[in-house]
Each structure stands twice: as structure tokens, then as C-alpha cells.
Design an enzyme around this catalytic site. Structure first.
Site, PDB file in Angstrom:
ATOM      1  N   ARG A 222     134.964   9.723  78.329  1.00 16.72           N
ATOM      2  CA  ARG A 222     134.892  10.665  77.217  1.00 16.72           C
ATOM      3  C   ARG A 222     133.431  10.940  76.897  1.00 16.72           C
ATOM      4  O   ARG A 222     132.591  10.023  76.891  1.00 16.72           O
ATOM      5  CB  ARG A 222     135.587  10.101  75.969  1.00 16.72           C
ATOM      6  CG  ARG A 222     137.104  10.108  76.026  1.00 16.72           C
ATOM      7  CD  ARG A 222     137.691  11.529  76.044  1.00 16.72           C
ATOM      8  NE  ARG A 222     139.141  11.522  76.021  1.00 16.72           N
ATOM      9  CZ  ARG A 222     139.931  11.604  77.102  1.00 16.72           C
ATOM     10  NH1 ARG A 222     139.392  11.702  78.299  1.00 16.72           N
ATOM     11  NH2 ARG A 222     141.240  11.615  76.978  1.00 16.72           N
ATOM     12  N   HIS A 270     135.661  18.273  83.562  1.00 18.38           N
ATOM     13  CA  HIS A 270     136.775  17.350  83.222  1.00 18.38           C
ATOM     14  C   HIS A 270     137.887  17.426  84.279  1.00 18.38           C
ATOM     15  O   HIS A 270     139.041  17.750  83.975  1.00 18.38           O
ATOM     16  CB  HIS A 270     137.329  17.675  81.828  1.00 18.38           C
ATOM     17  CG  HIS A 270     138.074  16.519  81.203  1.00 18.38           C
ATOM     18  ND1 HIS A 270     137.957  16.170  79.883  1.00 18.38           N
ATOM     19  CD2 HIS A 270     138.951  15.627  81.726  1.00 18.38           C
ATOM     20  CE1 HIS A 270     138.730  15.124  79.617  1.00 18.38           C
ATOM     21  NE2 HIS A 270     139.351  14.770  80.736  1.00 18.38           N
TER      22      HIS A 270
HETATM   23  P1  NDP Z   1     142.814   1.256  79.767  1.00 19.95           P
HETATM   24  O1  NDP Z   1     143.270   1.167  78.352  1.00 19.95           O
HETATM   25  O2  NDP Z   1     143.728   0.766  80.847  1.00 19.95           O
HETATM   26  O3  NDP Z   1     141.426   0.490  79.935  1.00 19.95           O
HETATM   27  C1  NDP Z   1     140.415   0.534  78.965  1.00 19.95           C
HETATM   28  C2  NDP Z   1     139.401  -0.531  79.287  1.00 19.95           C
HETATM   29  O4  NDP Z   1     138.320  -0.416  78.362  1.00 19.95           O
HETATM   30  C3  NDP Z   1     139.965  -1.963  79.115  1.00 19.95           C
HETATM   31  O5  NDP Z   1     139.458  -2.796  80.116  1.00 19.95           O
HETATM   32  C4  NDP Z   1     139.423  -2.377  77.743  1.00 19.95           C
HETATM   33  O6  NDP Z   1     139.247  -3.768  77.580  1.00 19.95           O
HETATM   34  C5  NDP Z   1     138.078  -1.684  77.763  1.00 19.95           C
HETATM   35  N1  NDP Z   1     137.568  -1.523  76.394  1.00 19.95           N
HETATM   36  C6  NDP Z   1     138.068  -0.784  75.384  1.00 19.95           C
HETATM   37  N2  NDP Z   1     137.322  -0.909  74.276  1.00 19.95           N
HETATM   38  C7  NDP Z   1     136.319  -1.758  74.588  1.00 19.95           C
HETATM   39  C8  NDP Z   1     135.221  -2.289  73.868  1.00 19.95           C
HETATM   40  N3  NDP Z   1     135.002  -1.966  72.584  1.00 19.95           N
HETATM   41  N4  NDP Z   1     134.386  -3.126  74.500  1.00 19.95           N
HETATM   42  C9  NDP Z   1     134.604  -3.471  75.792  1.00 19.95           C
HETATM   43  N5  NDP Z   1     135.627  -3.003  76.542  1.00 19.95           N
HETATM   44  C10 NDP Z   1     136.474  -2.147  75.950  1.00 19.95           C
HETATM   45  O7  NDP Z   1     142.456   2.785  80.014  1.00 19.95           O
HETATM   46  P2  NDP Z   1     142.459   3.612  81.392  1.00 19.95           P
HETATM   47  O8  NDP Z   1     141.736   2.806  82.403  1.00 19.95           O
HETATM   48  O9  NDP Z   1     143.822   4.089  81.695  1.00 19.95           O
HETATM   49  O10 NDP Z   1     141.602   4.902  80.965  1.00 19.95           O
HETATM   50  C11 NDP Z   1     140.276   4.777  80.470  1.00 19.95           C
HETATM   51  C12 NDP Z   1     139.827   6.094  79.854  1.00 19.95           C
HETATM   52  O11 NDP Z   1     139.567   7.051  80.863  1.00 19.95           O
HETATM   53  C13 NDP Z   1     140.841   6.798  78.950  1.00 19.95           C
HETATM   54  O12 NDP Z   1     140.841   6.237  77.649  1.00 19.95           O
HETATM   55  C14 NDP Z   1     140.362   8.226  78.949  1.00 19.95           C
HETATM   56  O13 NDP Z   1     139.460   8.436  77.884  1.00 19.95           O
HETATM   57  C15 NDP Z   1     139.602   8.356  80.271  1.00 19.95           C
HETATM   58  N6  NDP Z   1     140.236   9.291  81.212  1.00 19.95           N
HETATM   59  C16 NDP Z   1     139.502  10.357  81.682  1.00 19.95           C
HETATM   60  C17 NDP Z   1     140.039  11.229  82.570  1.00 19.95           C
HETATM   61  C18 NDP Z   1     139.238  12.360  83.142  1.00 19.95           C
HETATM   62  O14 NDP Z   1     139.762  13.233  83.813  1.00 19.95           O
HETATM   63  N7  NDP Z   1     137.944  12.403  82.937  1.00 19.95           N
HETATM   64  C19 NDP Z   1     141.424  11.078  83.054  1.00 19.95           C
HETATM   65  C20 NDP Z   1     142.087   9.910  82.532  1.00 19.95           C
HETATM   66  C21 NDP Z   1     141.509   9.066  81.633  1.00 19.95           C
HETATM   67  P3  NDP Z   1     140.505  -4.779  77.632  1.00 19.95           P
HETATM   68  O15 NDP Z   1     140.921  -4.820  79.096  1.00 19.95           O
HETATM   69  O16 NDP Z   1     139.961  -6.057  77.174  1.00 19.95           O
HETATM   70  O17 NDP Z   1     141.571  -4.168  76.761  1.00 19.95           O
HETATM   71  C1  OXD Z   2     143.330  11.769  80.004  1.00 20.65           C
HETATM   72  C2  OXD Z   2     142.487  12.877  80.406  1.00 20.65           C
HETATM   73  O1  OXD Z   2     142.964  11.049  79.087  1.00 20.65           O
HETATM   74  O2  OXD Z   2     142.963  13.747  81.147  1.00 20.65           O
HETATM   75  O3  OXD Z   2     144.402  11.578  80.622  1.00 20.65           O
HETATM   76  O4  OXD Z   2     141.295  12.925  80.059  1.00 20.65           O
END
Ligand code: NDP
Ligand code: OXD
Length: 307
Positions: A222, A270
Site C-alpha cells: 500500500r 497497482h
Molecule cells: P497477511 O495478512 O497474510 O500478511 C501480513 C503480514 O504483515 C503478516 O506477516 C503480519 O505479521 C505482518 N504485519 C502486519 N502488521 C505488522 C506490524 N505492525 N509489524 C510487523 N509486521 C506486521 O497479508 P497478505 O500477505 O495476504 O497481503 C499483504 C498486503 O499486500 C495486503 O494487506 C495488501 O495491502 C497488499 N496487496 C497488494 C496487492 C497489489 O496488487 N499491489 C494485491 C494483494 C495484496 P503476523 O504474521 O505476525 O500477523
Molecule cells: C488487494 C489489492 O488488496 O488488490 O487485494 O490490492
């Protein structure tokens, strides 16, 4: 069972067809014609007024992995469970995008493109692989898939997350207390963190300065995690070698934003991992059936945590 599908834009028709086929037992409604109460809402960035008009009885399904936009809707009912997309074909796409970016930086394709432009035949010394350390912020579904794709090329890998992790062949770092050590070792920083109150603005002058000189940033989660002005200053003063950005604080990225023409920025609109309509509809339909059968369902969002 009544299911309200709220998606706008050019894909709306494809979403309707996908849900009609994946969940034939449901009575499918659309925002314009919905009854005052439905069992499930399936939505991507729903209009805030929808929650004032329509009661959601059982659950909300977010048609994306990131729930930041949904959680920021002031009218969102706080007592209805929210589920997000889990992978749904996005992890493989993310692994492709990040691997291509890391290899482009490691093999200096941008420099060779420039050399070609000027007609220069010059072989460059390559950095030893053990010095090209990749750090992944976020070891969730997407971060772990990216790590396993990069492991095939034997880059030294590390991951940072909120809770402790044990992943074979990856150094893991946990929480704010270990962030500095993680940044200091990372020649490439890949951001796959959700946007939450704890992560917004995390990539600023103070944190990005802790990366080694000549580091590369790849932001695919993001845009609001990055403080744009701080990133530009560190690219301009030479501390950072490049930034590959797929996401931005404001999307579409406004015309005239300095990222558009910056020589050290590569940007995409994106697209690093697109939502696959059929796979996503099938995942949501399967989860609705589990909920109807009273069975456990994964991917529930913790609204207090923000992801
Ligand atoms: P997950 O919820 O599976 O993973 C999030 C990870 O971030 C976890 O390991 C979590 O830790 C860690 N995390 C969250 N908050 C913190 C913090 N404050 N400090 C340290 N670590 C933190 O999400 P996804 O992997 O499925 O997706 C990640 C992001 O990718 C989405 O939220 C979205 O914003 C973005 N995205 C972007 C896309 C694009 O096209 N550009 C498409 C899809 C997603 P823990 O394991 O300990 O919970
Ligand atoms: C998602 C994205 O969060 O597309 O799935 O960014």
C-alpha cells in the site's frame, strides 16, 4: 440465503456471472435493487451509504487481500465478521513481480539499457550474491510466497513480522524492537505489509536511512506506508539506488507527481497481483457454504489489529 454483491466498474458484469455460477444456491442481489437486509455482503470498496441502507446479518467478504479501505468506512457495522481474500491466485503473481524486480536490480538491467542507449560496450563487476540481501516486510501469505520464489536464486533472505516466525533458510525478525537490525542488513527492501494504524508512514527518512547505501525499495502493498517526500530525498541524495512502486497514497498517481519522471523510480499502476475473478468467487462461495454449515472459516479480519 441472500447475498449482496457490491462491485463497481468495468468488471461488475464478470463478477455477477462468476458469483451466479460459483454460488447458484444464493439469491444474488445488487446495490440498486437490494432488500433492506441480506445475509452476506461481498464487496470491494463499497459506498459508505450502503451500510446506512442495508443490514448485513452474517458476514462481509472483502474482494481483496487488503482491508484498509473497508475498515476506513465510517459507517461499517462493527459487530459483523469480515473475511478477506486469502491468496486467491495473488501470491504467485506477487512472486513473479518481486522476483523480476530483484533480478533486474541484481543484474543491473537498467544500467545496461542506459549503456545500450549511449552505445557503450562495458561489462560491469557484479556484486557477490551474499551481499545482495533481500528483506521482506510482512511474512504473511504473499510475503512467504515471495520468499520461497527468491530462495530458488539463493539470495540471503530475511522476513519481518509482528509475531515470531520460523521459516527454513530465512532469518526472521519480529516487532518494532528488531526492525533496525532487519533494515540494516537489507540491500533490497520488499514491502508486503498491510496498511494499518501501526504501519502507515513506516517507510520514512528515519527507517529508510537505516538501509545500507545503494539499497533498493520495492513497495507492492500500500502506498501510504511510504512518506513520498522522504523517499524522494533519499533517492536524490544517493542513499537509495532505486524504488519500484506499484502502489501509491493516491491512485491513480496524480499527473505531475515527481515519481512519474524520477530517473530512479520504476512504477506500475497497482498490477503486481490482480484479483482473479473466478478464483476469488469460488473462494468466497466455499467460505459462505462453510459458514452456513457452522464450520470454521479462515481469513477473518481482526479489525482492532487492522488486517
Ligand atoms: P497477511 O495478512 O497474510 O500478511 C501480513 C503480514 O504483515 C503478516 O506477516 C503480519 O505479521 C505482518 N504485519 C502486519 N502488521 C505488522 C506490524 N505492525 N509489524 C510487523 N509486521 C506486521 O497479508 P497478505 O500477505 O495476504 O497481503 C499483504 C498486503 O499486500 C495486503 O494487506 C495488501 O495491502 C497488499 N496487496 C497488494 C496487492 C497489489 O496488487 N499491489 C494485491 C494483494 C495484496 P503476523 O504474521 O505476525 O500477523
Ligand atoms: C488487494 C489489492 O488488496 O488488490 O487485494 O490490492
Amino acid at each position: 440465503m441472500d447475498v449482496l454483491l457490491a462491485v463497481q466498474g468495468e468488471d461488475a458484469t464478470a463478477w455477477r456471472a462468476a458469483f451466479a455460477s460459483a454460488l447458484p444456491e444464493a439469491k444474488l442481489h445488487f446495490a440498486e435493487t437490494s432488500p433492506r437486509a441480506v445475509d452476506y455482503l461481498v464487496a470491494w470498496k463499497p459506498a459508505p451509504e450502503l451500510f446506512q441502507r442495508i443490514e448485513i446479518r452474517k458476514a462481509i467478504f472483502n474482494l481483496g487481500a487488503g482491508v484498509d479501505a473497508l475498515l476506513n468506512v465510517s459507517t461499517l457495522p462493527r459487530d459483523v465478521p469480515i473475511y478477506r481474500l486469502e491468496d486467491a491466485g495473488m501470491a504467485e503473481q506477487m512472486a513473479e513481480y518481486v522476483t523480476a524486480t530483484v533480478l533486474r536490480s541484481y543484474r543491473e538491467f537498467d544500467v545496461y539499457t542506459m549503456q545500450q542507449h549511449y552505445g557503450i560496450w562495458r561489462r560491469r563487476n557484479r556484486l557477490a550474491k551474499h551481499e545482495f540481501r533481500v528483506g521482506i516486510l510482512g511474512m504473511g501469505l504473499l510475503g512467504r510466497e515471495v520468499a520461497s520464489a527468491l530462495a530458488a536464486f539463493r539470495f540471503p533472505l530475511a522476513g519481518w513480522s509482528r509475531s515470531p516466525k520460523r521459516v527454513a533458510d530465512i532469518e526472521t525478525y519480529t516487532g518494532d524492537g528488531e526492525l533496525a537490525a532487519f533494515l540494516t542488513r537489507s540491500r533490497v527492501l520488499v514491502c508486503l505489509l498491510p496498511s494499518t494504524p501501526a504501519t502507515r508512514g513506516l517507510l520514512n527518512r528515519a527507517t529508510l536511512s537505516q538501509l545500507p547505501a545503494g539499497a533498493h525499495l520495492v513497495n507492492v502493498s500500500r502506498g501510504d506506508l511510504v512518506v513520498d517526500g522522504d523517499l524522494l530525498a533519499l533517492l536524490d541524495d544517493g542513499h537509495l539506488a532505486s524504488a519500484t512502486l506499484d502502489v501509491f497514497g493516491e491512485e491513480p498517481l496524480p499527473a505531475g507527481h515527481p515519481f512519474w519522471r524520477h530517473p530512479k523510480v520504476a512504477l506500475t499502476p497497482h498490477v503486481s497481483a490482480m484479483t482473479l475473478i473466478d478464483v476469488s468467487a469460488t473462494q468466497v462461495a466455499d467460505k459462505i457454504r462453510l459458514l452456513e454449515a457452522g464450520k470454521p472459516v479462515t481469513g477473518r479480519v481482526d479489525a482492532a489489529r487492522g488486517y
